[in-house]
Write an enzyme that holds these catalytic residues in place. Sequence first.
Site, PDB file in Angstrom:
ATOM      1  N   ASP A 173       8.972  38.529  45.421  1.00  0.00           N
ATOM      2  CA  ASP A 173       8.412  39.062  46.670  1.00  0.00           C
ATOM      3  C   ASP A 173       9.526  39.491  47.624  1.00  0.00           C
ATOM      4  OD1 ASP A 173       5.899  38.437  45.744  1.00  0.00           O
ATOM      5  OD2 ASP A 173       5.857  36.473  46.726  1.00  0.00           O
TER       6      ASP A 173
HETATM    7  N1  URA Z   1       5.971  33.369  42.948  1.00  0.00           N
HETATM    8  C1  URA Z   1       5.745  33.831  44.203  1.00  0.00           C
HETATM    9  O1  URA Z   1       4.798  33.435  44.854  1.00  0.00           O
HETATM   10  N2  URA Z   1       6.605  34.731  44.693  1.00  0.00           N
HETATM   11  C2  URA Z   1       7.691  35.188  44.023  1.00  0.00           C
HETATM   12  O2  URA Z   1       8.435  36.010  44.551  1.00  0.00           O
HETATM   13  C3  URA Z   1       7.904  34.698  42.723  1.00  0.00           C
HETATM   14  C4  URA Z   1       7.025  33.784  42.196  1.00  0.00           C
END
Ligand code: URA
Length: 238
Positions: free
Chosen positions: A101
């Site tokens: 993310d």
């Molecule tokens: N899980 C998440 O919630 N975000 C990420 O960036 C990676 C795994």
Amino acid sequence: MERLQKVIAEAGIASRRKAEDLITSGKVKVNGEIVTELGTKVSRKDRIEVNNKPIEKQQKEYYLLNKPRGVVTTTKDEHHRKTVVDLIPTNTRIYPVGRLDYDTTGALLLTNDGEFANILMHPNDKVEKVYMAKLNGIIKGEQINQLKDGVEIDGQTVQAARVKLKKVNDKNNTCMVQITIHEGKNHQVKKMFESVGFQVEKLKREKVAFFDLKDLQSGEYRKLTPKEVAKVYALEQK
Ligand code: URA
């Protein structure tokens, strides 16, 4: 394994469409045999000839990046935000293997090798992803067990392979939890913790497969060694 027309197109010989025409018109050989079937899968070990000339395979590149916050995991962002690809100077069209993310930091692999990326993205017991999460509360043993037994996110049950409480901050009512998962569903870690009542305030991926962040500061990257690439190919489930 990759589709023959994709490999030919990536070698810069023809567009994907033209590569398909070359195949159906019998101009393409794989390991000395004419192949006319579209979608034939080939591996990097196969010898491919077009008009009796071996194709130059595209030079493969492999990187490990310590992704900083505030960078998008894509090759191009419609809102003109900085992308992970902008952090690695290369003329090759590399792309991220999986996704982190915008606000998640940590280990991210990038490559132009589709077969390599597939091995790591395909659900595989040997490919673990280890995350460190800061939670807005203090997790209890019972909730840790729920995560290990399986919780439902987006209508599917997912399990954590391991969950370890690493640090408790009573004053701020937060804790640090290390969680290991095998899949890579969208926002998986955040959703897993949400399902047991917590918000993730910070998230860092410490490790993906056997790649950790040793010697890499935030925003830094390094090339993988040929040995490391071979080790990923050895993970492929037969
Ligand atoms: N899980 C998440 O919630 N975000 C990420 O960036 C990676 C795994």
